[in-house]
Design an enzyme around this catalytic site. Sequence first.
Site, PDB file in Angstrom:
ATOM      1  N   ASP A 122      -0.735   3.839  -5.409  1.00  0.00           N
ATOM      2  CA  ASP A 122      -1.284   2.968  -3.982  1.00  0.00           C
ATOM      3  C   ASP A 122       0.001   2.443  -3.580  1.00  0.00           C
ATOM      4  O   ASP A 122       0.156   1.317  -3.164  1.00  0.00           O
ATOM      5  CB  ASP A 122      -2.158   2.025  -4.458  1.00  0.00           C
ATOM      6  CG  ASP A 122      -2.940   1.356  -2.969  1.00  0.00           C
ATOM      7  OD1 ASP A 122      -2.930   2.377  -2.011  1.00  0.00           O
ATOM      8  OD2 ASP A 122      -3.453   0.197  -3.179  1.00  0.00           O
ATOM      9  N   LYS A 181      -3.334 -13.625 -11.034  1.00  0.00           N
ATOM     10  CA  LYS A 181      -4.410 -12.856 -10.424  1.00  0.00           C
ATOM     11  C   LYS A 181      -5.771 -12.744 -10.971  1.00  0.00           C
ATOM     12  O   LYS A 181      -5.569 -12.336 -12.466  1.00  0.00           O
ATOM     13  CB  LYS A 181      -3.812 -11.390 -10.209  1.00  0.00           C
ATOM     14  CG  LYS A 181      -4.759 -10.483  -9.447  1.00  0.00           C
ATOM     15  CD  LYS A 181      -4.286  -8.991  -9.215  1.00  0.00           C
ATOM     16  CE  LYS A 181      -5.145  -8.213  -8.437  1.00  0.00           C
ATOM     17  NZ  LYS A 181      -4.590  -6.741  -8.165  1.00  0.00           N
ATOM     18  N   VAL A 215      -5.618 -14.182  -5.962  1.00  0.00           N
ATOM     19  CA  VAL A 215      -4.164 -14.449  -6.287  1.00  0.00           C
ATOM     20  C   VAL A 215      -3.962 -15.876  -6.061  1.00  0.00           C
ATOM     21  O   VAL A 215      -3.770 -16.112  -4.698  1.00  0.00           O
ATOM     22  CB  VAL A 215      -3.289 -13.259  -5.749  1.00  0.00           C
ATOM     23  CG1 VAL A 215      -1.744 -13.705  -6.278  1.00  0.00           C
ATOM     24  CG2 VAL A 215      -3.515 -11.912  -5.927  1.00  0.00           C
TER      25      VAL A 215
END
Length: 387
Positions: A142, A40, A25
């Site tokens: 996540d 990214k 990133v």
Amino acid sequence: MDTSTLIHGRYKLKGDPTSGAMGDVWVAEDTKLGRTVAMKFLAQRRLMQQGAPTEFAESTARMFQREAQAMARVNNPRVAHLYDSGEHKDDFYIVMEYVEGKSLAKHLGTGPKLPLERTVRWTRQICEGLGAAHDVKVIHRDIKPDNIMITRQGDVKLVDFGLAYLADITQTHTIAGTPLYKAPERWHGDTGSERSDLYSVGCVLYEMLTGHPPFGGPHEDPMTVGRMHQEDALALPSAHRPGIPAQLNALVRILLAKDPDDRPKNAHAAENAIDEISRVLNATDDTIRRANVFDTPVSSASLSQHIEALDLRIFELEILHDRSDQLLIDARTEHAELTGQSGDARGAAALYDRLARDCQEFFGPYDVRTLDAFEGLARWNGAARTN
């Protein structure tokens, strides 16, 4: 990566990248619009050079592209925005909102437990962002402190949708996730759902309240942590931090239920519950004193405890069920009656007024539940006028 070349004719990389599992990133300048962005890049070539199987590299590329799809769907101030995506010299990239601030993980690592007000506010904003994602069929999968950015203004931004699942698109399943925040059902190979994300929110909330996750630690074996999530009983946050409101304890317990069906029905319900907890935290001492003044021959202490227990029961039912559920209607009716019996006729009338209006909306003006609620309103209004 050559930082002297404009990518796609507009993006200029700045400084050094931050490397992650799927790629790098960079902070970059969008020279066309004159703004700072985050770029990214998928480290596909690096994976291949390290001997990763072709199938794994291809799967990683699909996940990277799915991250862009997921972020593009969500339009909410609590989620980092996607601006662009493309390919540069055989490397896929996505261009995202640059979030100036630091991760929740860094906030948690700076010292004592977070203040309750800040914990509750950030949890509400996490649920707001998740609710927006879930509304467009994006499951994050996540949620953890590293993927929750706190801006310089002190607000939440959800980032890193690299493991996101698009519930309305057939795709390859993955059981990947971060062990300390991974729901019990996902350890059995379940794809994940809205309620799996909410379990992860519960883990994050628990850590904000106590300073550590509910099960295991960062240095423990992942499979041991997984067994804890699936089998170990939960020690409520108040066991580690006295003074946590009962409603907040209850929300943590519901979020961290082993069975997904026992968790909040959606992120919006959890967000509403957090709003209610905010009102509890903001209640003045005078409000609390007035709520506990009883002028009645019935035992004040017993009645006060019963009303307090009903408050908590109604709070929990509103998280788990629709507001038209009969269990919730019955609990609200009992709450209104006990409030009147405690000597607070005006309070009972107000509770019955809200219940009557809700029942009229849910069931119609002539349903027995609506008529009973209006009868209670008239009865306690009459009692208030005679006092």
